[in-house]
Design an enzyme around this catalytic site. Sequence first.
Site: not given
Length: 549
Positions: A243-244, A266
């Site tokens: 994520e990120d 994601d």
Amino acid sequence: MENSKSKMTSLPRGLALLRDPQLNKSTGFTESEREALGLLGLLPEGIDSEAAQIQRVHLQLSQKPNDLEKYIYLSQLQDTDETLFFCVLTSDPVQFLPLVYTPTVGEACLQFGHIMRRPKGLYLSIKRKGRVREILRNWPQRDVRFIVVSSGQRILGLGDLGANGMGIPIGKLALYTACAGVPPQYSLPILIDCGTNNETLLRDPLYLGLRQTRPPVAELDEFVEEFITAVQEEFPNCCVQFEDWAGADAIRLLARYRDRICCFNDDIQGTAAVALAGILGSLRITGGKLSEQTFLFLGAGSAAIGISGLLTERLMLEGISAQDARARLWLFDINGLLETTRNDLADFHKPYAHRHSPTRDFVEAIESLKPTAIIGVSTVGKAFNQRVIETMARINRRPIIFACSNPTSHSECSADEAYRWSEGRAIFASGSPFPPVLLNGKTLVPGQGNNIYIFPAIGLAVYATRARRVTNEMFIAAARAVAEQVTAAQLDAGLIYPPVSTILDTELYAAARVAEVIFARGLARVPVPKDIAEFVRSQTYKPEYHLLG
């Protein structure tokens, strides 16, 4: 009776019980529990129902001056009474989800070192290289099923926030439970701290991360490899959600691990699936096939590549070749349209660089390519200006305008702008929520193309089936399931996603469809049940107090 006595004696007592967020009921402990568990005198005499406790939370939240203070309050509630925290979130998802995730989580990450009350999750510092498995053993839960892990380098549209990015894994995992009923005790937020290149943070005396600049790619990858290996050894049933991460890192690491372990990204796959769901919903309004559309992206990072890749796979299901599918997809970045004469493209860009004259003017690209949809994943606020929207409205009867960047300040345009500049004809969705718009006597309801429609459903399906891998086919199934749940009346109002108020039902339906794919492809580690939908539902966590005494 013996089992009941054994269970009671194994529970913490008194203050230790009140400090255990998974067992604490605060003022909800019954008279018999208070007697049996050493709580007399530690609580006021009044005994609250769950409804009364939720009412008190609502009252206290209403007295907070801004959303960041509400975020802090809810974070503390999660630290003290996990059941009540999830009761509150599920009592009104429309009100509370934006407080624990986008858009409020963006401000919380910016201020993370300033507002921190109690640590959550694990921080894996690169200075502890060689000791990752030892650190994972410090986590008290030995059956971890989900890890959300971030490097903190590309937090929403806010850039490199280093250790402050821990707010993202914490928030994502809260949504796994609040939106899809994934049991919270199996989740672990992790921040891989390799430093930060954010000079403001490095100068901040309250910054809590490693005070050094980020290492070379090879050093990062070596540390991630140690992390992945340690997770497989310590938590063999775990699914890892990246994520990120910075765009290039995200693409590289997903390619490296997606066929080796149960994992997904994601920002790449979840964003792609929620965009696909919105596009499928939009086509229920405009008519026509997916293969008849032309897409132009503003932004060419991991989100754009992920959406383009999933669209390519979905288009191929309509019987067209990968080359013809990619020909419908165009990307535009800070240096202009991706086309074959450019020599600054990464390998993952090249499949989407087509023959076209160079241009750095986005409107000029719209005029030339005549896209039916523009998708903003640029993190550049207001990039879809009046000229952009009016051009799209001139060449399309119902232009599809997706302003996907988060948080709200980085959205490419607002719902009001998209509707007003298109004379109410735009089909609009955004990453962060916007209120309904009244235009020419009609209320237009903007869709929120938020990944909350996808990743919790993927998580629940993986949890229920104990899937060995996560595939793009599973994301396509989730996207189709989300699009199918939009009613005709909602489409008429311009809504292309199901309402957030019914998010749990949406996720349960989507998770069942994903589980069907998992079973069909032989990826499950449990037997195929007679009723997959009922099986998935039976695995969900319900935020309810249970009798302890």
